[in-house]
Design an enzyme around this catalytic site. Structure first.
Site, short mmCIF file in Angstrom:
data_model
loop_
_atom_site.label_atom_id
_atom_site.label_comp_id
_atom_site.label_asym_id
_atom_site.label_seq_id
_atom_site.Cartn_x
_atom_site.Cartn_y
_atom_site.Cartn_z
CB CYS A 2 -0.94 0.09 1.19
SG CYS A 2 -2.06 -1.31 1.30
NE ARG A 27 4.64 1.68 -0.08
CZ ARG A 27 5.76 1.45 0.60
NH1 ARG A 27 6.92 1.70 0.04
NH2 ARG A 27 5.72 0.98 1.82
CD1 TRP A 74 -0.49 -6.36 -3.26
CD2 TRP A 74 -0.70 -6.95 -1.12
NE1 TRP A 74 -0.22 -7.69 -3.17
CE2 TRP A 74 -0.34 -8.10 -1.87
CE3 TRP A 74 -0.89 -7.11 0.26
CZ2 TRP A 74 -0.18 -9.35 -1.30
CZ3 TRP A 74 -0.72 -8.34 0.83
CH2 TRP A 74 -0.36 -9.46 0.06
CG ASN A 98 2.07 0.99 4.07
OD1 ASN A 98 1.83 -0.17 3.74
ND2 ASN A 98 3.29 1.46 4.20
N GLY A 99 0.05 -0.95 6.10
CA GLY A 99 0.52 -1.83 7.17
C GLY A 99 -0.61 -2.71 7.66
CD GLU A 479 15.67 -14.37 -8.86
OE1 GLU A 479 15.10 -14.73 -7.82
OE2 GLU A 479 15.35 -13.35 -9.50
CE LYS A 483 12.99 -11.63 -11.20
NZ LYS A 483 12.83 -12.15 -9.90
CD GLU A 486 8.91 -12.60 -8.64
OE1 GLU A 486 9.93 -12.79 -9.32
OE2 GLU A 486 8.82 -11.69 -7.81
CG HIS A 502 17.52 -37.92 -4.57
ND1 HIS A 502 17.77 -39.21 -4.20
CD2 HIS A 502 18.72 -37.38 -4.92
CE1 HIS A 502 19.07 -39.45 -4.28
NE2 HIS A 502 19.66 -38.35 -4.71
CE LYS A 601 11.00 -3.33 -6.94
NZ LYS A 601 11.30 -4.72 -7.29
C1 G6P Z 1 8.77 -9.02 -2.86
C2 G6P Z 1 9.27 -8.58 -4.24
C3 G6P Z 1 10.53 -9.36 -4.60
C4 G6P Z 1 11.59 -9.18 -3.53
C5 G6P Z 1 11.05 -9.55 -2.12
C6 G6P Z 1 12.01 -9.10 -1.05
O1 G6P Z 1 8.33 -10.32 -2.91
O2 G6P Z 1 8.27 -8.77 -5.21
O3 G6P Z 1 11.03 -8.90 -5.84
O4 G6P Z 1 12.68 -9.99 -3.81
O5 G6P Z 1 9.81 -8.88 -1.88
O6 G6P Z 1 12.07 -7.71 -1.05
P1 G6P Z 1 13.32 -6.86 -0.61
O7 G6P Z 1 12.88 -5.44 -0.86
O8 G6P Z 1 13.55 -7.13 0.84
O9 G6P Z 1 14.46 -7.25 -1.45
#
Ligand code: G6P
Length: 606
Positions: A2, A27, A74, A98-99, A479, A483, A486, A502, A601
């Protein structure tokens, strides 16, 4: 999660407020709203969907108030709907938040017993009711915020306007980011300085428990013990190009393409261009410890997983890597002789911040590797290294990830030298041959991404994809899979290549995509054998390797030669190739790569 913005000015502010939350859309982007005070009344507009939907609404039904608050949401409590969108208005008060208010259930029960009626399912609405009651009892707004805050549990930043006063905004925060600023005739508040950077050159970052009254041209900040305080000012820069995709079509693609420039910037900042000495005094404390714990969430966690290989091999330091969301709720054995590294793009991820605080309470020194240097983590750690990636708007982390890797690799080399594990000359050689080779190699991957483009399109409709790697390529496989999940919504998992037999091999069917991170190094033969075993069962491999590995990889299926690099630099080109695969798969499937469904994010709630 948010984003909140507030403004008071000598003209109607709704349009600027909406532009402000548009800059905070990373956000949250499932609904948005704005409220202003006009002639002793609060007027509000809310819309489901991205902030652009709210902008269209206020163009049709404008607001005229000169003081107002806005929010991009959000959803945590209640679905994304107009009723749940902020601001929440109760009586004389409008609130954005926010929170999370953790005790909202019991507060709601109490308010219901008092005959209060709720219009939304949100935790925020209890705050609006409590503030309205406090004002009705005759408290002034700053005291009302104090009294109500003491009843709230959780982490939050709250902005408020009241219909009583067209010339003031109020705000408070408790473990939630909030910045404020003023200039003659105006004042501003926001979750992130970027939202208000076009209007001011300096911001104050509020501390936990601060409350603030904003009037035209003035700020009055009081701390949790009711003392009027000044908070240090920091510069903010307004770069409108940062808020545009600059012809790339998406922030994510633009940010992928910014990586060579970011890596060059880091090289120039971290190493002397003539002597190739590393200038990272921030690692001195960590270097004196006997053991390291590295901790983070999401993509940043995978950066930690990779860095473990570097701290072990380059500095001889025993390392463990922990998800911050797990570390914070365990009783880890941490104390004398231990050092902790936290990695975060935002510097405000709730779990990472909580883990940092837990470690700090145990007297363990902490080094934070962070992109947002005004963030809570940067303020609270023993030492900080900024990753210099610049603002990242795409929800899926790209340039922030490779910038984290570069910082951690440089830090591991510097720690190795500080511990006498390597010599100054060895450091200089690594800086020149390894760190120095990375920016240009990444540029080459970007310049020749047509092959990746063609392959990625085949993933868009795949029911699943498997990623494999060994050694440092294993975290990259995880990773890469993250991606794809996501942004392309393809179920993907990354496995250690040696683990395929396994269990994961049972997932392989005719045509299952298998992406192998397989540089031609000492592990090449082993990984390729695992790929072969999967291919024999119907998997369709796409092997990311280099010129020396290409011939053998092509015998198993599709393969791509990435630039040949020193061993420690290889992860960078593979990371970028994996980003491009995910981006192009998502784009081929018509997905919004910058705003993936259900994600945000900055994860400021647990
Ligand atoms: C969210 C974002 C990711 C990020 C993660 C950790 O899930 O979408 O891209 O890696 O948070 O965020 P940070 O700001 O602590 O790297």
């Amino acid at each position: 999660m948010c984003g909140i913005v507030g403004m008071i000015n000598g003209h109607p502010v709704a349009g600027d407020l909406v532009s402000g939350i548009q800059r905070l859309e990373y956000r949250g982007y499932d609904s948005a709203g704005v409220a202003t005070v006009e002639e002793g009344r609060i007027s509000r507009r809310r819309a489901v969907g991205p902030v652009s939907a709210l902008r269209e609404l206020i163009e049709v039904v404008p607001l005229s108030g000169h003081a107002g608050i806005a929010h991009t949401r959000w959803a945590t409590h209640g679905s994304p709907s107009e009723a749940n969108a902020h601001p929440h208005v109760v009586g004389e008060v409008a609130v954005v938040h926010n929170g999370i208010i953790e005790n909202h259930d019991e507060l709601r029960e109490e308010l219901l017993r008092l005959g209060r009626e709720f219009a939304s399912e949100t935790d925020t609405e209890v705050v609006a009711h409590l503030l309205d009651m406090a004002l009705a009892e005759g408290l002034d707004p700053m005291t009302a915020l104090d009294v109500v805050s003491r009843r709230l549990r959780g982490s939050y930043a709250i902005g408020m306007i009241t219909s009583r006063d067209e010339d003031a905004l109020y705000a408070t925060c408790h473990n939630g980011p909030l910045v404020v600023a003023e200039h003659p005739g105006a004042a501003f508040l926001a979750s992130d300085g970027a939202a208000i950077a076009p209007y001011v050159s300096e911001i104050c970052v509020l501390e936990c428990g601060d409350r603030v009254e904003l009037r035209r041209g003035s700020l009055r900040i009081v701390d949790s013990s009711n003392q009027t305080v000044d908070r240090p000012r920091r510069q903010v820069e307004s770069r409108e190009d940062e808020h545009s995709t600059e012809g790339y079509g998406s922030f994510m693609l633009k940010e992928i393409h910014q990586q060579p420039a970011v890596l060059e910037r880091q090289l120039a900042a971290f190493a002397d261009p003539l002597t190739h000495e590393l200038r990272l005094p921030q690692v001195a404390t960590i270097a004196k410890q006997d053991q390291l714990v590295l901790s983070a969430c999401g993509t940043s966690f995978y950066a930690c997983q990779l860095a473990k290989y570097w701290f072990e091999s380059l500095a001889g330091l025993p390392c463990r890597v922990e998800l911050a969301s797990e570390l914070r709720y365990r009783s880890p054995v941490l104390g004398a002789g231990h050092g902790a590294i936290f990695v975060s793009q935002s510097g405000e991820t709730a779990d990472t911040l909580a883990a940092l605080r837990m470690v700090r309470e145990r007297g363990v020194p902490s080094l934070v590797v962070v992109n947002v240097e005004t963030s809570a983590m940067a303020r609270e750690a023993t030492d900080v290294i900024g990753t210099l990636a610049g603002p990242e708007h795409g929800v899926a982390s790209t340039k922030a990830f490779t910038a984290q890797l570069f910082t951690l690799l440089a830090a591991a080399i510097a720690v190795g030298e500080a511990r006498g594990h390597s010599t100054r000359q060895q450091t200089a050689d690594l800086v020149r041959t390894t760190l120095g080779s990375i920016p240009q190699a990444v540029e080459l991957v970007l310049a020749s991404s047509a092959r990746i483009h063609a392959y990625a399109a085949t993933l868009a409709d795949a029911p699943r994809a498997i990623y494999v790697g060994r050694g440092p390529s294993f975290p990259l496989a995880m990773e890469g899979a993250l991606k794809l999940k996501e942004i392309a919504y393809v179920h993907a998992e990354g496995f250690a290549a040696g683990e395929l037999k396994h269990g994961p091999l049972a997932l392989v069917e005719e045509g299952t995509p298998l992406i192998a991170v397989c540089p031609h190094d000492s592990l090449f033969d082993k990984t390729l054998s695992n790929v072969q075993e999967a291919a024999a069962r119907g998997a369709q491999p796409f092997v990311l390797t280099d010129a020396d590995g290409l011939g053998r990889a092509l015998k198993l299926g599709d393969a791509l030669a990435l630039p040949t690099l020193p061993r420690l630099a290889q992860p960078f080109v593979h990371a970028v190739a994996l980003q491009l695969i995910a981006h192009h798969a998502a784009a081929a499937g018509g997905k919004n790569v910058d705003r993936p469904r259900n994600l945000a994010k900055s994860v400021t709630v647990e």
